[in-house]
Every structure is written in C-alpha cells, then in structure tokens.
Motif scaffolding. Structure first.
Motif, short mmCIF file in Angstrom:
data_model
loop_
_atom_site.label_atom_id
_atom_site.label_comp_id
_atom_site.label_asym_id
_atom_site.label_seq_id
_atom_site.Cartn_x
_atom_site.Cartn_y
_atom_site.Cartn_z
N GLN A 1 30.26 43.47 38.20
CA GLN A 1 29.10 43.66 37.14
C GLN A 1 29.98 44.01 35.71
OE1 GLN A 1 28.92 44.61 39.94
NE2 GLN A 1 26.76 45.39 40.43
N PRO A 2 31.10 44.80 35.91
CA PRO A 2 31.91 45.12 34.48
C PRO A 2 32.54 43.73 33.96
CG PRO A 2 32.63 46.30 36.25
CD PRO A 2 31.71 45.49 37.12
N LEU A 3 32.74 42.69 34.65
CA LEU A 3 32.81 41.48 34.10
C LEU A 3 31.81 40.81 33.08
CD1 LEU A 3 34.90 39.83 37.09
CD2 LEU A 3 35.81 41.08 35.27
N GLN A 4 30.63 41.33 33.28
CA GLN A 4 29.49 40.75 32.36
C GLN A 4 30.00 41.21 31.06
OE1 GLN A 4 25.53 41.52 33.65
NE2 GLN A 4 25.52 39.58 34.49
N LYS A 5 30.88 42.13 30.87
CA LYS A 5 31.24 42.76 29.57
C LYS A 5 32.53 41.85 28.95
CE LYS A 5 29.91 47.45 29.54
NZ LYS A 5 29.16 47.68 30.85
N GLY A 6 32.69 40.81 29.70
CA GLY A 6 34.04 40.16 29.32
C GLY A 6 35.28 40.36 30.11
N LEU A 7 36.09 39.50 30.41
CA LEU A 7 37.21 39.85 31.25
C LEU A 7 38.18 40.98 30.75
CD1 LEU A 7 38.45 39.04 33.80
CD2 LEU A 7 39.80 37.22 32.51
N LEU A 8 38.34 40.85 29.43
CA LEU A 8 39.36 41.91 28.67
C LEU A 8 38.68 43.23 28.91
CD1 LEU A 8 40.25 40.00 25.76
CD2 LEU A 8 41.80 40.05 27.64
N LEU A 9 37.61 43.55 28.47
CA LEU A 9 36.83 44.83 28.47
C LEU A 9 36.77 45.21 30.14
CD1 LEU A 9 33.99 44.84 25.59
CD2 LEU A 9 36.20 46.25 26.25
N GLY A 10 36.16 44.24 31.02
CA GLY A 10 35.51 44.70 32.13
C GLY A 10 36.65 44.43 33.35
N GLY A 11 37.70 43.65 32.92
CA GLY A 11 38.82 43.53 34.02
C GLY A 11 39.18 44.78 34.77
N PRO A 12 39.72 45.79 33.92
CA PRO A 12 40.34 46.98 34.84
C PRO A 12 39.40 47.66 35.43
CG PRO A 12 40.73 46.94 32.16
CD PRO A 12 39.80 45.62 32.54
N LEU A 13 38.11 47.88 35.02
CA LEU A 13 37.20 48.76 35.76
C LEU A 13 36.69 47.77 37.19
CD1 LEU A 13 35.45 50.87 36.37
CD2 LEU A 13 33.54 49.94 34.77
N SER A 14 36.64 46.47 37.01
CA SER A 14 36.52 45.82 38.09
C SER A 14 37.73 45.95 39.12
CB SER A 14 36.30 44.26 37.65
OG SER A 14 36.49 43.41 38.93
N GLY A 15 38.92 45.97 38.66
CA GLY A 15 39.96 46.20 39.39
C GLY A 15 40.24 47.36 40.18
N LEU A 16 39.69 48.38 39.46
CA LEU A 16 39.55 49.70 40.19
C LEU A 16 38.50 49.89 41.17
CD1 LEU A 16 40.60 52.62 39.52
CD2 LEU A 16 38.78 53.13 38.12
N PRO B 1 25.01 32.35 44.68
CA PRO B 1 24.31 33.77 44.07
C PRO B 1 25.41 34.69 43.95
CG PRO B 1 23.80 33.43 46.62
CD PRO B 1 24.55 32.28 46.16
N GLY B 2 25.65 35.49 42.72
CA GLY B 2 26.58 36.15 42.45
C GLY B 2 26.61 37.69 42.32
N GLY B 3 25.25 38.13 42.56
CA GLY B 3 24.79 39.52 42.51
C GLY B 3 25.37 40.48 43.28
N GLY B 4 25.54 39.89 44.71
CA GLY B 4 26.14 40.80 45.87
C GLY B 4 24.87 41.73 46.16
N TYR B 5 25.66 42.76 46.73
CA TYR B 5 24.86 43.87 47.45
C TYR B 5 23.50 44.22 46.76
CZ TYR B 5 23.83 47.93 50.03
OH TYR B 5 23.15 49.12 51.08
N TRP B 6 23.58 44.68 45.41
CA TRP B 6 22.70 45.39 44.68
C TRP B 6 21.34 44.06 44.52
CZ3 TRP B 6 22.56 50.03 45.54
CH2 TRP B 6 23.53 50.70 45.11
N SER B 7 21.73 43.14 44.28
CA SER B 7 20.80 42.00 44.08
C SER B 7 20.16 41.39 45.28
CB SER B 7 21.69 40.84 43.28
OG SER B 7 22.06 41.29 42.21
N MET B 8 20.65 41.77 46.64
CA MET B 8 20.14 41.24 47.74
C MET B 8 18.66 41.64 47.66
SD MET B 8 23.14 41.77 50.49
CE MET B 8 22.05 41.49 51.92
N PRO B 9 17.57 40.65 48.04
CA PRO B 9 16.29 40.93 47.96
C PRO B 9 15.98 41.79 49.44
CG PRO B 9 16.39 38.51 48.49
CD PRO B 9 17.75 39.20 48.01
N LYS B 10 14.99 42.36 49.40
CA LYS B 10 14.58 42.89 50.86
C LYS B 10 14.44 41.45 51.75
CE LYS B 10 10.47 45.37 52.83
NZ LYS B 10 11.02 44.95 54.26
#
Ligand SMILES: Cc1cc2nc3c(=O)[nH]c(=O)nc-3n(C[C@H](O)[C@H](O)[C@H](O)COP(=O)(O)OP(=O)(O)OC[C@H]3O[C@@H](n4cnc5c(N)ncnc54)[C@H](O)[C@@H]3O)c2cc1C
Ligand code: SF4
Length: 578
Positions: A431-446, A349-358
């Motif tokens: 989540q930013p990587l769902q836009k692709g590595l090039l677009l989402g990479g910098p925000l993911s890094g931040l 499972p890759g969703g992490g914190y926000w995707s954890m069910p109750k």
C-alpha cells in the motif's frame, strides 16, 4: 461531463453499463428435465480450479458412498477456453510444495518430462536500471529470493492437470462460459452456461445453442483475476464488506527461443523505463526467467513487465513498456539471435490480505485469484492457487460427507494455512507504494523486513478513482522493428485468438468519454481493442471504437472503468506455454 481539463477525470466517473446482480445472477433453477445435474461444479479450469478437481477426486476415490451421493457426474469443470490452459498466463516461478503434495508420486524430473516445468532456480540476480543503458546489481531483496523454486508454464500445467482430472473421472466442459450464478432461497445452487451462436446484436444465428442450468451441490468459483461470477457473488452476498477494495496489476509476457541458455533468474526494479514520480504513479518491474525445455531440448526465456494499474499517466502501456525494456543492453544480450515464440497478457489482483473477499457463501466458495490470493511483493500466486484449491476440496468433501451444504469452515482453514500466513506477513507492504516509489519505498521495505510485525491496516483506494492525465510516457516507446520489438496486433496474432468477427460484444464501457479516459484505455489495452477516431477533438469528449474481437481477456479494463464480461465459450487466445 462534456469537457475536461487534463488531469481531472477519473475512470470511476464513467462506470460501465452493467447491472451485475440483475444480469449475472439467475433466480432459481429451470425444471429438472431441462438441466444438467452435477455433484461439484468448478467454474474455471486454471491451476486453482483443477487442483480442486484433482483433490476432490482423490478423496472420493476412497469413499464410494459419498461419490455415489454426488451422482453420475461427481465433479465438473467449466472452462471457457478451447482447452484448459488456453487462457492461463503467469511469470511463472512457483513455490513447489503444494504441487508436490497434490501429486506426491511425481518428482520434479517428472514435471519436466511432462513438459510443464523447466528447471529449478539455482542462481538469481536483481538489478536496478537507472537509465536505458545502465544496470546495477543489488543484493536480492527478501521478496525476490527464488532459490529452489521451479520455473513452470501455467498453461501447460493446466493441460496436465486437466488430463489427470479427466483420468480420475472429472467431466471437463471446455469452450463453455459460465454466465450466470444461480441462486435459490439465498443459496448458490449452480451456474448457467452461456448461449452459443449469437450474432453481433444478440440475435440467434443458424448454429444457435442455448445455455443450460448446471445444478450443483457445491459450486467453486475459480475464475482467476476479475471473475465475472465472482464479481456478481461479491455483490449478491456482500463478500467485500469490511475489506479493502481490490486493486490490480497488468502483466505482459513473451517467451523467446534463445541460442544461448540463460544461467540465472533475473528481476529488475526500475526506475527506467517507468516514471516513478507521484504524479505519474508508475510502479512496476520485470522478470527474465530461464526455461529449459527437456522435451525438445530448446533453450527458452520467459520475459515480462508488470505494472500496477494505479498509475495516472494515461499513456502507460504495459505492452510498450515491455518492448522498451527489451532495448536495454542487459536484455538485448540475452535475446540476441533469438526468436519470439509466444506473447500474452493478463491482470492479477494486487490488494493481498486486506482485499481478499469473504471466501465462502451459502453453497459456494472462492479459490485462487478469484479470492485475491496473490502476494504481489514476491509476484507469487500459483502455489496459493493450488493450496486453496486443495483446501476447498477438503472442506467441501468433509461437508458433503456429513450431508451439510455449509462450506464456511473453508474460510478459517485458509486463514490458518500457508496462504493466510504468507499473505498476512506482507499485508501492509504494498500500500505505501500508492504514494509513489520514492515516498512509499522505505515504508514498504520496513514492512517486508519486519514480516508483518508492525501493527495496523493500510488502506487501498480503487484504481478507477485515480484521476488520469495525458502525459509523455508514450515518448519512450520504440517503433516496432518486427524482430525484437513488436506492435500489439502482431502480438495478438500469435496468441491464436479465435474470437468470431460477428460475436456479441463482451466488453462493457461507456463509448462517449473524455479524451483522458479514452487514451487510458487505448494505451492500457495490450490487445489494441480501443481506438479513438483520427478526427476526434484533442480535448473534451470523444467517441471510442471497441474492436472487441481482438480482446485477449486480460481483465485490465475492469480496473480502469470498464468491465470484461465472459465472451462465448471457445473465444479468445489459445496460450500454450505462458
Ligand atoms: C503477469 C503475471 C505474472 C505472474 N507471475 C507469477 C510468478 O512468477 N509466480 C507465481 O507464483 N505467480 C505468478 N503470478 C500469479 C499467478 O499466475 C496466478 O495467481 C495464478 O496463475 C492464478 O490461477 P487461477 O487458477 O486462480 O486463475 P487463472 O489461471 O486465471 O484461471 C482461471 C480460469 O477460469 C476460466 N474462467 C474464468 N471465468 C470463467 C467463466 N465465467 N466461465 C468459464 N471459465 C472461466 C479462465 O478461462 C481460466 O482458465 C503471475 C500473474 C501474472 C498475471
Ligand atoms: S479489451 Fe480485453 S485485452 Fe483489452 S484491456 Fe480489456 S480485457 Fe484486456
């Protein structure tokens, strides 16, 4: 839909023929004289479930009164594989603290002598692979820092945990699938084990044995990634309400015996051999971990490829990407003169914190991957599984001691534990990587650098909602040479897969689907389960053949429009060192 134009169909438009609540939730228990009664029923004998069993038995050992109240079988573990560990696979570089706390009398040398641990990480390197020949070393990003962690095998660790739990008094039912969650008056009161000895069409064969209700005072769902009963529980008790949908990744792993020990742990971040454009949507990476087997003296290497199941090119195949990766000189030099000794595949499972069910419902809790407790930025879940299993045991023990059946406090305990804190820090990083590595990479890094201090909740969208197109990723896959690169069927063969040829089909998919969907399943499935007939039309709808007896129960199909349900207990692979 009878026809399609390439790139317009999402797997979600062809949902699997499944009624989760109707089929997998049983309303009420059988009469008392027809059921098995246990104290705590743990579904899944993986790292999380067995950590829960061991911790419970440690607590009960000092409390004969509560032990007595749990009856003749205070703790039962229900595991579908032939033995615990048989269906468990991980990278697996583990943060050591939770395991040290679970078995405080053991040193890390003891772990290695027991054969489930293979050395502490002291050197590491991270590379970019811009091309099929080039590797550029980069400074190790924070999420890839593994210094001090331990390389383990989760299948071997589960076998060890099983032995410890049995010695402490657990009743371990291997080769037993839990097929239904039993709910009575709005409370989970146990699970039903699956029938054995049915034929292809569900007809009872000569060796037929019906399943049994297993009544429990507490039920722990520790089914790992894509749990069959977990999915039913999420629907029945609305555990996903207000959360993001779960998303998935698929990893394929091999273990190699090598003539020369590898002196460091390696990660690569692509882009080769992935297509990281937004259109193809491939995000993934690899690992190469040294494993020194102190029992046999052998030098082993764990190597694997993980890809997010968010991609759009239907010809993406984690198995073939791993074979391609092995042709890179960086890897070829490590494996040279070696021999492949194990192969396996599993989703996470890759969703992490926000995707954890109750995590709790009346009568039951979720632990480990069943609760989505994986940090996929760091590819780390084993330590969260152990921690959550231990914390579930402590919450259940405290409640049962007080004579209560609500385990709701577990939710808060997880939130305040290292599990909750670590997952919170990276909650918006992937989540930013769902836009692709090039677009989402910098925000993911931040997001990673600021350790979750940036506010907000980044959304996920479901993997099966992604429209698929038939691209050309497949063109890079090498022709298997049987020495360094292998096809899917010879890989399944070395898993020791023991699914009966006449077993009922446990894979639910629509069989008449657009070619894009059929190609998605054909390429994605690491075990070669889905076939498209040679004479099928190039465009429009095709019939899919499902060779379900090859299935290694990786769970990936559930992310892309199908459903893995539990097969008969004892079926599937028998992993030893994955
Ligand atoms: C490719 C890959 C690489 C990874 N790399 C790392 C890493 O390097 N480091 C790290 O820390 N983490 C890593 N992880 C994550 C980590 O491996 C998992 O988080 C962890 O192993 C999950 O443990 P679990 O006990 O929750 O589930 P599992 O190990 O999946 O165990 C679940 C068990 O339940 C059984 N089961 C399921 N349903 C039923 C049922 N209905 N009836 C009976 N039995 C059932 C299954 O057979 C299985 O034995 C990786 C994961 C993958 C897939
Ligand atoms: S058929 Fe089995 S092995 Fe193939 S993708 Fe589905 S769950 Fe995985």
């Amino acid at each position: 839909m009878s026809a399609s134009s390439n790139g317009r169909v999402a797997p979600a438009a062809f949902p699997p023929p499944v009624d989760s609540r109707g089929e997998f939730v049983k309303r009420g228990l059988d009469p008392e004289d027809e059921l098995i009664e246990v104290g705590v029923a743990i579904v899944g004998g993986g790292t999380a479930g067995l950590a829960c069993a061991n911790r419970l038995l440690q607590l009960l050992a000092d409390d004969p009164e509560t032990m007595e109240r749990l009856g003749e079988v205070p703790v039962a573990v229900i595991e579908k594989a032939k033995t615990c560990g048989g269906h468990n696979l991980s990278g697996a570089v583990m943060r050591p603290a939770p395991l040290q706390e679970l078995f405080p009398e053991m040193s890390r040398e003891d772990w290695r002598a027991e054969g489930f641990a293979f050395g502490e990480v002291s050197k590491e390197a991270v590379y970019l692979t811009p091309t099929a020949k080039l590797a550029l070393r980069i400074p190790t990003p924070p999420s890839f820092k593994n210094h001090g962690n331990e390389v383990v095998s989760v299948s071997a660790l589960a076998r060890y945990q099983q032995q410890q739990a049995e010695e402490a008094g657990a009743y371990i039912l291997t080769e037993t699938a839990a097929t239904q969650l039993i709910v009575q008056d709005g409370t989970v009161v146990g699970v039903r084990s699956g029938d054995k000895g049915r034929g292809k069409d569900g007809e009872p064969l000569g060796n037929f044995e019906p399943g049994t209700d297993i009544k429990a005072q507490a039920t722990v769902l520790a089914e790992g990634c894509w749990g069959h009963l977990t999915g039913a529980a999420i629907k029945e008790f609305d555990l996903g309400e207000g959360r993001e949908p779960q998303v998935w990744e698929l990893g394929v792993k091999e273990v190699w015996k090598v003539p020369k020990p590898l002196d460091r742990l390696i990660h690569t971040m692509g882009p080769w051999p992935l297509k990281i454009s937004r259109k193809s949507g491939q995000i993934g990476g690899t690992w190469i971990y040294p494993m020194k087997n102190e029992k046999t003296g052998e030098d082993l290497v764990s190597i694997g490829f993980v890809v997010e199941l968010e991609y759009a090119d239907a010809t993406t195949s984690a198995h073939d990407l791993l074979q391609t990766f092995k042709t890179h000189p960086l890897v070829r030099n490590i494996l040279a003169g070696g021999e492949r000794v194990a192969w396996g595949a599993k989703a996470l499972p890759g969703g992490g914190y926000w995707s954890m069910p109750k995590l709790s419902m009346p009568g039951a809790v979720l632990v480990g991957d069943s609760g989505g407790m994986v940090d996929t930025m760091a590819l780390k879940g084993v330590h969260h599984c152990i921690r959550s299993g231990m914390l579930a045991a402590e919450s259940i023990y405290a409640a049962l001691k007080r004579g209560e059946t609500s385990f709701a406090s577990y939710e808060q305990v997880i939130e305040e534990s290292s599990v909750g804190k670590e997952l919170w820090e990276v909650r918006n990083a992937r989540q930013p990587l769902q836009k692709g590595l090039l677009l989402g990479g910098p925000l993911s890094g931040l997001q990673q650098i600021t350790k979750g201090r940036l506010p907000g909740r980044a959304a996920w969208h479901r993997n099966d909602a992604k429209p698929m197109f038939i691209g050309d990723t497949k063109d890079v896959y090498p022709k298997p040479d049987g020495k360094y690169t292998f096809d899917k069927l010879s890989s399944v063969f070395i898993t020791g897969n023991a699914t009966r040829d006449d077993a009922p089909n446990h894979i639910r998919v629509q069989k008449h689907v657009p070619r894009e969907i059929a190609e998605t399943w054909r390429w994605m499935c690491p075990a070669g389960v889905y076939e498209i007939p040679e004479d099928a039309p190039e465009h429009g709808t095709v019939d899919v053949i499902v060779n379900y007896t090859n299935c290694v129960q990786c769970g990936a199909i559930t992310a892309k429009g199908g459903r893995l349900t539990v097969p008969e207990g004892g079926d599937g692979p028998l992993y030893q060192i994955l």
